[in-house]
Design an enzyme around this catalytic site. Structure first.
Site, PDB file in Angstrom:
ATOM      1  N   ASP A   9      27.095  45.822  23.011  1.00 48.51           N
ATOM      2  CA  ASP A   9      25.783  45.252  23.270  1.00 48.51           C
ATOM      3  C   ASP A   9      24.797  46.432  23.243  1.00 48.51           C
ATOM      4  O   ASP A   9      25.203  47.587  23.415  1.00 48.51           O
ATOM      5  CB  ASP A   9      25.790  44.571  24.640  1.00 48.51           C
ATOM      6  CG  ASP A   9      24.422  44.091  25.046  1.00 48.51           C
ATOM      7  OD1 ASP A   9      23.742  43.453  24.225  1.00 48.51           O
ATOM      8  OD2 ASP A   9      24.009  44.383  26.203  1.00 48.51           O
ATOM      9  N   LEU A  10      23.537  46.156  22.999  1.00 49.89           N
ATOM     10  CA  LEU A  10      22.551  47.249  22.927  1.00 49.89           C
ATOM     11  C   LEU A  10      21.811  47.435  24.263  1.00 49.89           C
ATOM     12  O   LEU A  10      21.949  48.465  24.926  1.00 49.89           O
ATOM     13  CB  LEU A  10      21.555  46.950  21.795  1.00 49.89           C
ATOM     14  CG  LEU A  10      20.340  47.863  21.698  1.00 49.89           C
ATOM     15  CD1 LEU A  10      20.742  49.298  21.441  1.00 49.89           C
ATOM     16  CD2 LEU A  10      19.419  47.387  20.584  1.00 49.89           C
ATOM     17  N   ASP A  11      21.036  46.396  24.630  1.00 50.21           N
ATOM     18  CA  ASP A  11      20.187  46.501  25.820  1.00 50.21           C
ATOM     19  C   ASP A  11      21.055  46.573  27.076  1.00 50.21           C
ATOM     20  O   ASP A  11      21.773  45.628  27.386  1.00 50.21           O
ATOM     21  CB  ASP A  11      19.264  45.274  25.928  1.00 50.21           C
ATOM     22  CG  ASP A  11      18.245  45.231  24.802  1.00 50.21           C
ATOM     23  OD1 ASP A  11      17.924  46.288  24.251  1.00 50.21           O
ATOM     24  OD2 ASP A  11      17.775  44.124  24.481  1.00 50.21           O
ATOM     25  N   THR A  17      16.647  49.006  27.736  1.00 49.33           N
ATOM     26  CA  THR A  17      15.400  48.384  27.294  1.00 49.33           C
ATOM     27  C   THR A  17      15.003  47.210  28.187  1.00 49.33           C
ATOM     28  O   THR A  17      13.915  46.663  28.008  1.00 49.33           O
ATOM     29  CB  THR A  17      15.519  47.900  25.837  1.00 49.33           C
ATOM     30  OG1 THR A  17      16.785  47.303  25.692  1.00 49.33           O
ATOM     31  CG2 THR A  17      15.352  49.029  24.858  1.00 49.33           C
ATOM     32  N   LYS A  45      18.780  38.594  30.645  1.00 46.74           N
ATOM     33  CA  LYS A  45      19.616  39.608  29.992  1.00 46.74           C
ATOM     34  C   LYS A  45      20.609  38.952  29.039  1.00 46.74           C
ATOM     35  O   LYS A  45      21.344  38.039  29.432  1.00 46.74           O
ATOM     36  CB  LYS A  45      20.342  40.455  31.037  1.00 46.74           C
ATOM     37  CG  LYS A  45      19.389  41.394  31.751  1.00 46.74           C
ATOM     38  CD  LYS A  45      20.106  42.399  32.621  1.00 46.74           C
ATOM     39  CE  LYS A  45      19.085  43.344  33.236  1.00 46.74           C
ATOM     40  NZ  LYS A  45      19.686  44.228  34.240  1.00 46.74           N
ATOM     41  N   SER A 116      24.146  42.677  19.258  1.00 44.85           N
ATOM     42  CA  SER A 116      22.981  42.497  20.116  1.00 44.85           C
ATOM     43  C   SER A 116      22.269  41.184  19.828  1.00 44.85           C
ATOM     44  O   SER A 116      22.246  40.728  18.685  1.00 44.85           O
ATOM     45  CB  SER A 116      21.995  43.652  19.878  1.00 44.85           C
ATOM     46  OG  SER A 116      20.786  43.408  20.562  1.00 44.85           O
ATOM     47  N   ALA A 117      21.671  40.615  20.890  1.00 44.53           N
ATOM     48  CA  ALA A 117      20.874  39.403  20.723  1.00 44.53           C
ATOM     49  C   ALA A 117      19.459  39.753  20.270  1.00 44.53           C
ATOM     50  O   ALA A 117      18.641  38.872  20.024  1.00 44.53           O
ATOM     51  CB  ALA A 117      20.807  38.657  22.050  1.00 44.53           C
ATOM     52  N   LYS A 147      24.240  34.423  22.636  1.00 43.13           N
ATOM     53  CA  LYS A 147      25.121  34.522  23.808  1.00 43.13           C
ATOM     54  C   LYS A 147      24.645  33.508  24.848  1.00 43.13           C
ATOM     55  O   LYS A 147      23.442  33.343  24.991  1.00 43.13           O
ATOM     56  CB  LYS A 147      25.055  35.948  24.392  1.00 43.13           C
ATOM     57  CG  LYS A 147      25.446  37.030  23.393  1.00 43.13           C
ATOM     58  CD  LYS A 147      25.091  38.419  23.926  1.00 43.13           C
ATOM     59  CE  LYS A 147      25.260  39.466  22.853  1.00 43.13           C
ATOM     60  NZ  LYS A 147      24.895  40.834  23.283  1.00 43.13           N
ATOM     61  N   GLU A 171      29.569  45.027  27.428  1.00 44.44           N
ATOM     62  CA  GLU A 171      28.391  44.226  27.790  1.00 44.44           C
ATOM     63  C   GLU A 171      27.895  44.528  29.194  1.00 44.44           C
ATOM     64  O   GLU A 171      28.687  44.907  30.058  1.00 44.44           O
ATOM     65  CB  GLU A 171      28.789  42.742  27.797  1.00 44.44           C
ATOM     66  CG  GLU A 171      28.421  41.969  26.566  1.00 44.44           C
ATOM     67  CD  GLU A 171      26.922  41.747  26.412  1.00 44.44           C
ATOM     68  OE1 GLU A 171      26.156  42.000  27.360  1.00 44.44           O
ATOM     69  OE2 GLU A 171      26.518  41.294  25.333  1.00 44.44           O
ATOM     70  N   ASP A 172      26.601  44.328  29.432  1.00 43.13           N
ATOM     71  CA  ASP A 172      26.072  44.447  30.795  1.00 43.13           C
ATOM     72  C   ASP A 172      25.634  43.093  31.358  1.00 43.13           C
ATOM     73  O   ASP A 172      25.272  43.022  32.535  1.00 43.13           O
ATOM     74  CB  ASP A 172      24.875  45.405  30.839  1.00 43.13           C
ATOM     75  CG  ASP A 172      23.663  44.818  30.156  1.00 43.13           C
ATOM     76  OD1 ASP A 172      23.826  44.256  29.041  1.00 43.13           O
ATOM     77  OD2 ASP A 172      22.560  44.895  30.719  1.00 43.13           O
TER      78      ASP A 172
HETATM   79  C1  BG6 Z   1      18.882  41.051  24.388  1.00 42.71           C
HETATM   80  C2  BG6 Z   1      18.236  41.265  25.732  1.00 42.71           C
HETATM   81  O1  BG6 Z   1      19.565  42.193  23.988  1.00 42.71           O
HETATM   82  O2  BG6 Z   1      17.900  40.744  23.416  1.00 42.71           O
HETATM   83  C3  BG6 Z   1      17.404  40.062  26.103  1.00 42.71           C
HETATM   84  O3  BG6 Z   1      19.230  41.492  26.712  1.00 42.71           O
HETATM   85  C4  BG6 Z   1      16.403  39.761  25.001  1.00 42.71           C
HETATM   86  O4  BG6 Z   1      16.755  40.293  27.319  1.00 42.71           O
HETATM   87  C5  BG6 Z   1      17.137  39.578  23.678  1.00 42.71           C
HETATM   88  O5  BG6 Z   1      15.662  38.593  25.305  1.00 42.71           O
HETATM   89  C6  BG6 Z   1      16.212  39.291  22.513  1.00 42.71           C
HETATM   90  O6  BG6 Z   1      15.493  40.454  22.194  1.00 42.71           O
HETATM   91  P1  BG6 Z   1      14.319  40.537  21.147  1.00 42.71           P
HETATM   92  O7  BG6 Z   1      14.101  42.027  20.963  1.00 42.71           O
HETATM   93  O8  BG6 Z   1      14.801  39.897  19.872  1.00 42.71           O
HETATM   94  O9  BG6 Z   1      13.156  39.832  21.729  1.00 42.71           O
HETATM   95 MG    MG Z   2      22.619  43.758  27.467  1.00 37.77          MG
END
Ligand code: BG6
Ligand code: MG
Length: 217
Positions: A9-11, A17, A45, A116-117, A147, A171-172
């Site tokens: 996962d990224l964030d 972030t 998240k 990542s989402a 997710k 993942e977090d």
């Molecule tokens: C996820 C975050 O990685 O990305 C979420 O944990 C976020 O909080 C989601 O809503 C979507 O991100 P973005 O950058 O496409 O708005």
């Molecule tokens: Mg995350």
């Protein structure tokens, strides 16, 4: 189990972030007079941009007051601010222990992908200076279900040509652990609240390849 790939996962795993997501949503909420605090932010998240907005609208009891077009406009507005904020991200924002862990995985011939989402994932990886380390970055815009659906993790495994049984997700977020489990993979959790990963860690500084190979072996 022989670990062939880690799907990150990224964030909250590679960089923090979540604080920028929070700040950008908070600005929008303050403008509108909507309630939104750090506890509410936990629920966002791992959740897609539009679903995040819907959760905020639900919390404020105004979900039914907006059309799809209006919701998209609000989500775009938040994203414009978020993109401004992440333009400041540099290699200094890589979370503790992550660079060493990525190097160790690479040296051990373990494949790596980003699950990542976030549609901003490629930009953030570029700003962190680690984009080239990954064999694959899932394009959140093209993954049908976000997710806790398993899609983003399954997309990564497929792109790497590996079965789920040889992949480990990191993942977090609770939604992310659910997604990894639904994908039939083992999970490493970083400070996860509300779900129990196979290997729970408190922070990224605890990521250690040799230990994980033993624990997941
Ligand atoms: C996820 C975050 O990685 O990305 C979420 O944990 C976020 O909080 C989601 O809503 C979507 O991100 P973005 O950058 O496409 O708005
Ligand atoms: Mg995350």
């Amino acid at each position: 189990m022989h670990i062939k790939a880690f799907l990150f996962d990224l964030d909250g795993v590679l960089t923090d972030t979540a604080k920028y997501h929070f700040a950008a949503w908070k600005e929008l909420c303050d403008e509108r007079g909507w309630h939104f605090n750090e506890v509410d932010n936990e629920r966002l998240k791992g959740v897609s941009r539009i679903r995040s907005l819907e959760i905020i609208l639900e919390i404020n009891g105004v979900l039914d007051s907006f059309t799809e077009d209006e919701k998209n406009a609000l989500a775009n507005k938040k994203n414009t601010r978020y993109v401004e904020m992440i333009s400041q991200v540099t290699a200094d924002d890589i979370l503790p222990g992550v660079s060493e862990f990525l190097s160790d995985c690479r040296a051990a011939g373990i494949r790596m992908a980003v699950a990542s989402a976030s549609r901003n994932a490629p930009e953030i990886l570029k700003n962190l200076g680690i984009a080239d380390l990954f064999d694959y970055v899932a394009d959140a815009a093209k993954v049908p279900n976000s997710k806790p659906a398993p899609d983003v993790f399954l997309t990564c495994a497929e792109a790497l040509g590996l079965p789920s049984s040889e992949c480990v997700g990191i993942e977090d977020a609770a939604a992310g652990i659910e997604a990894i489990r639904a994908a039939g993979m083992r999970s490493v959790g970083i400070g996860v609240v509300g779900e129990t990963p196979d290997i729970p860690l408190r922070a990224t500084s605890e990521l250690n390849l040799s230990k994980l190979q033993v624990l997941l072996g």
